[in-house]
Design an enzyme around this catalytic site. Structure first.
Site, PDB file in Angstrom:
ATOM      1  N   LYS A 121       3.457  -0.325  -1.918  1.00 17.34           N
ATOM      2  CA  LYS A 121       4.633   0.256  -2.324  1.00 17.34           C
ATOM      3  C   LYS A 121       5.409   0.918  -1.504  1.00 17.34           C
ATOM      4  O   LYS A 121       6.529   0.813  -1.131  1.00 17.34           O
ATOM      5  CB  LYS A 121       4.324   0.976  -3.725  1.00 17.34           C
ATOM      6  CG  LYS A 121       5.527   1.618  -4.354  1.00 17.34           C
ATOM      7  CD  LYS A 121       4.935   1.989  -5.775  1.00 17.34           C
ATOM      8  CE  LYS A 121       5.981   2.733  -6.650  1.00 17.34           C
ATOM      9  NZ  LYS A 121       5.671   3.608  -7.744  1.00 17.34           N
ATOM     10  N   GLU A 163      -4.736   3.700   4.898  1.00 10.12           N
ATOM     11  CA  GLU A 163      -5.751   2.418   4.972  1.00 10.12           C
ATOM     12  C   GLU A 163      -5.060   1.052   5.099  1.00 10.12           C
ATOM     13  O   GLU A 163      -5.324   0.429   5.904  1.00 10.12           O
ATOM     14  CB  GLU A 163      -6.426   2.344   3.593  1.00 10.12           C
ATOM     15  CG  GLU A 163      -7.403   3.628   3.093  1.00 10.12           C
ATOM     16  CD  GLU A 163      -6.712   4.690   2.571  1.00 10.12           C
ATOM     17  OE1 GLU A 163      -5.417   4.948   2.596  1.00 10.12           O
ATOM     18  OE2 GLU A 163      -7.522   5.690   1.825  1.00 10.12           O
ATOM     19  N   GLY A 179       1.779   1.966  -9.156  1.00 15.73           N
ATOM     20  CA  GLY A 179       0.896   1.128  -8.475  1.00 15.73           C
ATOM     21  C   GLY A 179       0.018   0.698  -9.454  1.00 15.73           C
ATOM     22  O   GLY A 179      -0.493  -0.657  -9.180  1.00 15.73           O
ATOM     23  N   ARG A 180      -0.944   1.280 -10.199  1.00 17.06           N
ATOM     24  CA  ARG A 180      -1.896   0.829 -11.075  1.00 17.06           C
ATOM     25  C   ARG A 180      -1.363   0.051 -12.216  1.00 17.06           C
ATOM     26  O   ARG A 180      -2.129  -0.565 -13.330  1.00 17.06           O
ATOM     27  CB  ARG A 180      -2.720   2.003 -11.517  1.00 17.06           C
ATOM     28  CG  ARG A 180      -2.053   2.976 -12.404  1.00 17.06           C
ATOM     29  CD  ARG A 180      -2.827   4.082 -12.644  1.00 17.06           C
ATOM     30  NE  ARG A 180      -2.536   5.363 -13.177  1.00 17.06           N
ATOM     31  CZ  ARG A 180      -1.890   6.281 -12.550  1.00 17.06           C
ATOM     32  NH1 ARG A 180      -1.582   6.023 -10.995  1.00 17.06           N
ATOM     33  NH2 ARG A 180      -1.256   7.316 -13.156  1.00 17.06           N
ATOM     34  N   GLU A 233      -7.201   6.982 -13.409  1.00 20.94           N
ATOM     35  CA  GLU A 233      -6.153   7.638 -12.740  1.00 20.94           C
ATOM     36  C   GLU A 233      -5.049   7.925 -13.718  1.00 20.94           C
ATOM     37  O   GLU A 233      -4.121   8.968 -13.518  1.00 20.94           O
ATOM     38  CB  GLU A 233      -5.671   6.552 -11.722  1.00 20.94           C
ATOM     39  CG  GLU A 233      -4.657   7.564 -10.481  1.00 20.94           C
ATOM     40  CD  GLU A 233      -4.534   6.430  -9.182  1.00 20.94           C
ATOM     41  OE1 GLU A 233      -5.149   6.877  -7.905  1.00 20.94           O
ATOM     42  OE2 GLU A 233      -3.981   5.346  -9.336  1.00 20.94           O
ATOM     43  N   HIS A 268     -29.810  -6.116 -18.285  1.00 22.12           N
ATOM     44  CA  HIS A 268     -31.135  -6.030 -17.436  1.00 22.12           C
ATOM     45  C   HIS A 268     -31.384  -4.739 -16.630  1.00 22.12           C
ATOM     46  O   HIS A 268     -32.267  -4.696 -15.551  1.00 22.12           O
ATOM     47  CB  HIS A 268     -31.688  -7.146 -16.685  1.00 22.12           C
ATOM     48  CG  HIS A 268     -31.758  -8.466 -17.628  1.00 22.12           C
ATOM     49  ND1 HIS A 268     -32.855  -8.911 -18.066  1.00 22.12           N
ATOM     50  CD2 HIS A 268     -30.797  -9.193 -18.148  1.00 22.12           C
ATOM     51  CE1 HIS A 268     -32.575  -9.805 -18.848  1.00 22.12           C
ATOM     52  NE2 HIS A 268     -31.351 -10.005 -18.987  1.00 22.12           N
ATOM     53  N   LYS A 289      -6.241  13.383   0.989  1.00 23.32           N
ATOM     54  CA  LYS A 289      -5.282  12.756   1.731  1.00 23.32           C
ATOM     55  C   LYS A 289      -4.749  13.463   2.837  1.00 23.32           C
ATOM     56  O   LYS A 289      -4.929  13.255   3.931  1.00 23.32           O
ATOM     57  CB  LYS A 289      -4.120  11.887   1.082  1.00 23.32           C
ATOM     58  CG  LYS A 289      -4.218  10.656   0.553  1.00 23.32           C
ATOM     59  CD  LYS A 289      -2.911   9.734   0.234  1.00 23.32           C
ATOM     60  CE  LYS A 289      -2.927   9.066  -0.761  1.00 23.32           C
ATOM     61  NZ  LYS A 289      -1.485   8.616  -1.316  1.00 23.32           N
TER      62      LYS A 289
HETATM   63  C1  G6Q Z   1      -1.678   3.952  -8.154  1.00 24.11           C
HETATM   64  C2  G6Q Z   1      -1.641   4.735  -7.389  1.00 24.11           C
HETATM   65  C3  G6Q Z   1      -2.277   4.414  -6.147  1.00 24.11           C
HETATM   66  C4  G6Q Z   1      -1.669   3.475  -5.023  1.00 24.11           C
HETATM   67  C5  G6Q Z   1      -2.263   3.332  -3.823  1.00 24.11           C
HETATM   68  C6  G6Q Z   1      -1.610   2.457  -2.745  1.00 24.11           C
HETATM   69  O1  G6Q Z   1      -1.184   4.030  -9.472  1.00 24.11           O
HETATM   70  O2  G6Q Z   1      -0.224   5.177  -6.994  1.00 24.11           O
HETATM   71  O3  G6Q Z   1      -3.552   3.680  -6.251  1.00 24.11           O
HETATM   72  O4  G6Q Z   1      -1.518   2.119  -5.570  1.00 24.11           O
HETATM   73  O5  G6Q Z   1      -2.292   4.616  -3.275  1.00 24.11           O
HETATM   74  O6  G6Q Z   1      -0.352   2.849  -2.645  1.00 24.11           O
HETATM   75  P1  G6Q Z   1       0.932   1.845  -1.678  1.00 24.11           P
HETATM   76  O7  G6Q Z   1       0.941   0.718  -2.816  1.00 24.11           O
HETATM   77  O8  G6Q Z   1       2.103   2.617  -1.767  1.00 24.11           O
HETATM   78  O9  G6Q Z   1       0.261   1.505  -0.352  1.00 24.11           O
END
Ligand code: G6Q
Length: 543
Positions: A210, A216, A271-272, A357, A388, A508
């Protein structure tokens, strides 16, 4: 959402629930079923192709009445409308929360700051579909003229967990001559193993981020670029092997991806909550645009159900309220999600982010510290594997763990008697948890007296069972939307912001600082004594 709502624990339904819970706690599900056998069919909802049996919960009709009253007193109805109509309900980030617009039909209208966002949503979906068709048909060629055989999604968190889960869940519908991999971890092993047997000439990277600044993802994206250029040796190859999914056009350009190969989304998609936005490009590539449309249709029909159905028959409302019931009145710390379908093996991991989250918050919208429990820990594994391993604790341990069993009447892979065996286990587990086995029953089997206590199952352990016909794209959309909205219901009751995630920030920031220190070989470390020592040892050991 009002910052000045009556505090939760002062609502009359909350107070009534507190004393009601005390009257329910001594009751056993054996007794509740014995005096009221109809509860097995009455405490169930059949809607949206999901049969939701919640009769094996430690509740009575009175419990549901009070929980529904709690929803009313919390203003749930108007909060639902506020979300669907684009009000800025994510107050700490001043954003609308409109994942529901991502699956709205073309004819719908959803306004954000006075502008209808639906046409834009469909424009991106159409662009994704056109691109997917080109990749899937082999028309899109890599830089050296070979068709794409491998797709690697690089993203993390919300830009990874949804795509991975959906790919696994819908693998049955996927185009099998395409290989899909997902790289998320900053650990170089993730990238190395994902690419070890692949040819850059036939590999497409989707950089899903996003913000396009996530450490990462950007580190992996740069590694992917070097990996590609090491073989293709020409910057022009990037346009053929990299596409971006992002809201950040400038950052995408900076990375060197042509914005013609960028699929956008918007700040009102968390994001989620983004697997049905362009973040789902890998899903569409795997299952094709038509199946992706069916997935969206599933989401949308659950949205409609949530928005329009009275609360007593409303799947996400009931599910959300039951989560609140155990978290706040039974001190249940966790919820186990137990899908009896191998394709849903990543569903619990996906739900972990969605639920924790969203609702892992300890202050209310007004910033006051809560004096009740909020989001429980979600976890799980597909059945029957879990039986199990950890089910022992659910059956006979000291923790109360409400469970969600998820099963499908039809299998996508009919093999001998596998499916009946699988489903027999779903029913058996829910039954065993609820009703257990008494000391008398154990003794009557001829068990030695000293072993009887070990073999007793107390029972009275609650579960929901969700029974669906078939794992289709549409069913998956419904299931995910069900959990999304259940999380929303919980957040409203708890008066928290389910749509921010400040809790991921501090780590972070500190990591960034330590990266700088590592680059300077640990000079002038000013952390606590423990962190200083760990960094120093790390630097020494790695030499
Ligand atoms: C989700 C969070 C988080 C996000 C990641 C990746 O709700 O905001 O998990 O999706 O940190 O972020 P980017 O898509 O900006 O790389």
């Amino acid at each position: 959402m009002s910052k000045t709502a009556t505090p939760l624990t002062q609502l009359s339904a909350w107070k009534a629930l507190e004393s009601h819970a005390e009257s329910i706690k001594p009751k056993h599900l054996r007794e509740l079923f014995a005096v009221d056998p109809e509860r097995g069919t009455r405490l169930a909802v059949d809607a949206e192709g999901i049969y939701f049996d919640y009769s094996k919960h430690r509740i009575t009709d009175e419990t549901i009445k009070l929980l529904l009253q709690l929803a009313e007193e919390s203003g749930l109805k108007s909060h639902i409308e506020a979300m669907f109509t684009g009000e800025k309900i994510n107050i700490t980030e001043n954003r609308a929360v409109l994942h529901t617009a991502l699956r709205a039909p073309k004819s719908a209208k959803v306004l954000v700051d006075g502008e209808d966002v639906v046409p834009e949503v469909h424009k991106v979906l159409d662009a994704m579909a056109a691109f997917s068709d080109r990749i899937r048909s082999g028309e899109w060629k890599g830089f050296t003229g070979k068709p794409i055989k491998n797709v690697i999604n690089i993203g993390i968190g919300g830009s990874d967990l949804g795509p991975v889960m959906a790919y696994e869940a819908l693998k049955h519908y996927s185009q099998r001559n395409l290989t899909f991999r997902f790289v998320s971890n900053i650990d170089g092993t993730d990238f190395a193993e994902a690419t070890i047997d692949l040819d850059p000439e036939e590999t497409l990277f989707i950089i899903a981020s996003k913000t396009f600044t996530t450490l990462e993802t950007m580190t992996n994206a740069h590694t992917a670029r070097s990996w590609t250029l090491a073989k293709l040796k020409d910057e022009k190859a990037i346009a053929k092997h990299f596409v971006a999914v992002s809201t950040a056009e400038k950052e995408v350009t900076k990375f060197g991806i042509d914005t013609a190969n960028m699929f956008g989304f918007w700040d009102w998609v968390g994001g989620r909550y983004s697997m049905d936005s362009a973040i789902g490009l890998s899903t569409m590539l795997a299952i094709g645009p038509d199946n992706f449309k069916k997935l969206l249709a599933g989401f949308h029909s659950m949205d409609q159900h949530f928005r329009n159905t009275s609360f007593d028959k409303n799947l996400p409302v009931l599910m959300g309220l039951l989560t609140v019931w155990y978290a706040d009145f039974f001190d249940a710390q966790t919820v186990a999600v137990l899908p009896y379908d191998q394709y849903l093996k990543r569903f619990p991991a996906y739900l972990q982010q969605l639920t924790m989250e969203s609702n892992g918050k300890h202050v209310t919208l007004s910033g006051a510290k809560v004096n009740y429990e909020t989001g429980p820990i979600f976890w799980g594994e597909p059945g029957t594997n879990g039986q199990h391993s950890f089910y022992q604790l659910i059956h006979q341990g000291t923790h109360l763990i409400p469970c969600d069993f998820i099963g499908f009447a039809k299998t996508l892979n009919p093999l001998g008697e596998h499916h009946d065996f699988l489903m027999a286990n779903v029913f058996a587990q829910a039954e065993a948890l609820a009703f257990g086995k008494t000391a008398e029953e154990v003794a009557a089997e001829g068990t030695a007296a000293d072993l009887v206590p070990h073999r007793v199952f107390e029972g009275n352990r609650p579960s929901s069972t969700l029974l669906l016909e078939n794992l289709t794209p549409e069913a998956l959309g419904k299931l995910v939307a069900l959990y999304e909205h259940s999380v929303f219901v919980q957040g409203i009751i708890w008066q928290i912001d389910s749509f921010d995630q400040w809790g991921v920030e501090l780590g972070k920031v500190l990591a960034k600082k330590i990266i700088g220190e590592l680059e300077k070989n640990g000079e002038g470390l000013k952390h606590d004594a423990s962190t200083n020592e760990l960094i120093t040892r790390y630097l020494k050991l790695k030499k």
